[in-house]
Design an enzyme around this catalytic site. Sequence first.
Site, PDB file in Angstrom:
ATOM      1  N   GLU A  82     -17.609   2.851  51.601  1.00  0.00           N
ATOM      2  CA  GLU A  82     -18.701   3.837  51.652  1.00  0.00           C
ATOM      3  C   GLU A  82     -19.834   3.525  50.672  1.00  0.00           C
ATOM      4  OE1 GLU A  82     -16.852   7.594  50.630  1.00  0.00           O
ATOM      5  OE2 GLU A  82     -15.953   6.779  48.825  1.00  0.00           O
ATOM      6  N   GLY A 126      -9.424  12.003  41.489  1.00  0.00           N
ATOM      7  CA  GLY A 126      -9.139  12.137  42.912  1.00  0.00           C
ATOM      8  C   GLY A 126      -7.645  12.093  43.177  1.00  0.00           C
ATOM      9  N   ILE A 163      -6.337   5.639  44.301  1.00  0.00           N
ATOM     10  CA  ILE A 163      -6.325   4.894  45.565  1.00  0.00           C
ATOM     11  C   ILE A 163      -7.292   3.720  45.509  1.00  0.00           C
ATOM     12  CG2 ILE A 163      -5.680   6.921  46.932  1.00  0.00           C
ATOM     13  CD1 ILE A 163      -8.634   6.868  48.026  1.00  0.00           C
ATOM     14  N   ASP A 164      -8.277   3.780  44.592  1.00  0.00           N
ATOM     15  CA  ASP A 164      -9.275   2.711  44.510  1.00  0.00           C
ATOM     16  C   ASP A 164      -8.685   1.404  43.984  1.00  0.00           C
ATOM     17  OD1 ASP A 164     -11.170   4.376  45.504  1.00  0.00           O
ATOM     18  OD2 ASP A 164     -12.368   4.526  43.681  1.00  0.00           O
ATOM     19  N   ASN A 177      -9.674   5.653  35.702  1.00  0.00           N
ATOM     20  CA  ASN A 177     -10.467   5.123  34.592  1.00  0.00           C
ATOM     21  C   ASN A 177     -10.928   6.217  33.643  1.00  0.00           C
ATOM     22  OD1 ASN A 177     -11.298   3.986  37.367  1.00  0.00           O
ATOM     23  ND2 ASN A 177     -11.491   2.217  36.026  1.00  0.00           N
ATOM     24  N   ARG A 188     -15.006   3.609  44.976  1.00  0.00           N
ATOM     25  CA  ARG A 188     -16.180   3.967  44.167  1.00  0.00           C
ATOM     26  C   ARG A 188     -17.087   2.757  43.953  1.00  0.00           C
ATOM     27  NH1 ARG A 188     -15.379   6.357  38.213  1.00  0.00           N
ATOM     28  NH2 ARG A 188     -14.186   7.972  39.301  1.00  0.00           N
ATOM     29  N   ARG A 246      -6.271   9.576  51.704  1.00  0.00           N
ATOM     30  CA  ARG A 246      -5.556   9.537  50.428  1.00  0.00           C
ATOM     31  C   ARG A 246      -4.432  10.576  50.356  1.00  0.00           C
ATOM     32  NH1 ARG A 246     -10.643  11.530  46.615  1.00  0.00           N
ATOM     33  NH2 ARG A 246     -10.493  13.755  47.007  1.00  0.00           N
ATOM     34  N   MET A 272     -12.962   4.726  51.552  1.00  0.00           N
ATOM     35  CA  MET A 272     -13.318   5.089  50.189  1.00  0.00           C
ATOM     36  C   MET A 272     -13.312   3.869  49.257  1.00  0.00           C
ATOM     37  SD  MET A 272     -11.352   8.698  49.621  1.00  0.00           S
ATOM     38  CE  MET A 272     -12.138  10.251  50.050  1.00  0.00           C
TER      39      MET A 272
END
Lengths: 398, 398
Positions: free
Chosen positions: B239, B12, B136-137, B107, B184, B295, B182
Amino acid sequence: MVTRLLVAQSGGCTAVINSTLVGVVDAARTQDGIDAIYGAHFGVRGVLGDDLVDLGRQSQATLALVRRTPSAALGSARYKLSDDECAQALDALARRHIGIFVLIGGNDSADTAQRLGRLAAERGQDLRVVAVPKTIDNDLPETDHCPGFGSAARFLAQGTVDAGRDSAAMRHWDPVKVVEVMGRNAGWLAAATALGAPEERDAPHLIYVPERPFDLHTFLGDVHHTYQRLGYCVAVVTETVRDAQGRPVGGIDKTAPVDAFGHPVIAGTAAALCRAVEAALGLKARFDKPGTMQRMSMALVSETDWQEAYEVGRAAVRAAAAGQSGVMVTLERISGSPYRCTTGLVPVERVANVQRLLPAEYLHPTRPWVSDAFLAYARPLLGGPLLKYGRLEETGSP
Amino acid sequence: MVTRLLVAQSGGCTAVINSTLVGVVDAARTQDGIDAIYGAHFGVRGVLGDDLVDLGRQSQATLALVRRTPSAALGSARYKLSDDECAQALDALARRHIGIFVLIGGNDSADTAQRLGRLAAERGQDLRVVAVPKTIDNDLPETDHCPGFGSAARFLAQGTVDAGRDSAAMRHWDPVKVVEVMGRNAGWLAAATALGAPEERDAPHLIYVPERPFDLHTFLGDVHHTYQRLGYCVAVVTETVRDAQGRPVGGIDKTAPVDAFGHPVIAGTAAALCRAVEAALGLKARFDKPGTMQRMSMALVSETDWQEAYEVGRAAVRAAAAGQSGVMVTLERISGSPYRCTTGLVPVERVANVQRLLPAEYLHPTRPWVSDAFLAYARPLLGGPLLKYGRLEETGSP
């Protein structure tokens, strides 16, 4: 004759509605004949409930900060006065010796201003009512444009450029994006995102506005063609687009009430379109729905909008002090290039409950796109160019 | 020994991933031992397909502009190489005489870097592989934080302040708002929105992260309680929140209306929660889902993030030039106040496929909120204070 001024904010908020509020206060403070400046909390609710604040006693530092603060500092409301409540509101204004009522709002607020002004005249009450335009939807007639629109347009045009850059890079993963933007029945904001696409390859590629019936089959074909041509596709859609039978694409949310003015709540246009793209075209699709952030962004405010919002507030006080009532302040474009605008006045009955939709000459005759005339109209309202982004130079295979 | 460097962007996108790219190019241009700098289009896809661009031939003006452009200028991908494709990629790198491969990603990219590095070593191929963090996570282990996080956090913290001001003013119309962000499997971004709420009355009031099971009954109680206390409520939700049984909250919306095409509209987590609030509490609720705009915003970039993204790119080249391989660049916080950070290196196998979730000490022990330790951790990453907004002074009834 010395009197008191009351100001209220109404309807959906904007990034610059407080600039208008401070414009009213600043003008009233130096205006002969006004000896007190009050604000009503939460629109006409504060009038009915005598829930007021003394704006004449706010410090200059507070006012300067509020002028740079989005949303309605007084609080806002969507509230339709009954006939009885109109009378009650006038009684409340009389008890407070209010001779000038300034209502900052959109179509519905113009209606409220009109009804209060008429009833006051019938009753022989000394009350001047002046409406001040405010709506990101830009759907008020008789004014070149509406304060609040330019800033929301700037946020959305920049945000769509940004979202488009994301889709361009991620085209092999989720090549289709739908950006859902606000607009009750008018597509001005959706149209304004075209300002971010100076070249045909730039996003957005497709713009759907409620002024034109939405056909799902055509939409899917548009997306497919764009995807084939560019490898990805970004479509902007007004949340309220409807099909030829008038049915909202997003479905009416039957579990939610219609609003106080009878407008239905629409569930999820972009979500529905993403599902249709995935089902019909087999392309992964996602949506961005900035929601209320699009009307609140001081970081992306249009400085032109911010300044004009202040000027319409000042003009309202000047008009009332000059004896005007039952009028709305307007913005009149004197010149397109260089852009210059001044304020005017229009009888409020020519505004109340009238919506100004995108005229045909602002839309492309055949494609889901805008015309050059629209771009020329809208560009100066953004208050300056968007951020300048780059691309790597094509070097050919090294 | 003179060799060639290839850089790719993966996963992303972020607002600052191109700052990292330009950091790589700038460092490689002045690094002894590197005589060509190539970029691969669309991540490892470009390696496999020999779809390259010559970054050494880009002008300084282009690089300066690209450094201020969000998204991945080379294009990005989410693509997991098969074992065969790993071998093919190494063959392709050998044919191009690439001795240094820099992969900017999260990752999954660290996993790719690890596999390519190992296989190259097994084959005796002269290839140094260096991973550069980007997400961004903020969910990569071994690094204080990840480039991209600070800018997305800044956009969301400011956006939630803005959306909260809207809800405060519109409390009599739609008093509940859900902001969907956002993440994950980690709630770092949702947590960062707390930075916009210096006072308890400020939005957001509630923050739900995937690290904690989401209980609908508890959520509804939290919203009800906040509404009773303040008159409105803004909740931020990642999310991907799931209930105690691991079911996504966005997948349990059974009351959605049918859209114009006959599909039930399931717009995701925030939409489902709004529906639940309306059904259970009778309060009108709406949601903002900024999506990919969160983002991509250069207008709200964290200058700290932007500069650090550049530095990790430069550090990757220095590490490779010094003979390092199979490593990821990290950010190491030297000091919290004043904030100071430097770069480090970690073996990539300690990063590949490992997720760093919010630790318990960064969450409030009982409320849906963060800890002071988290605020101290995250605040400097925003690159400066958010916009300063004001409120009218309470004057009492005039």
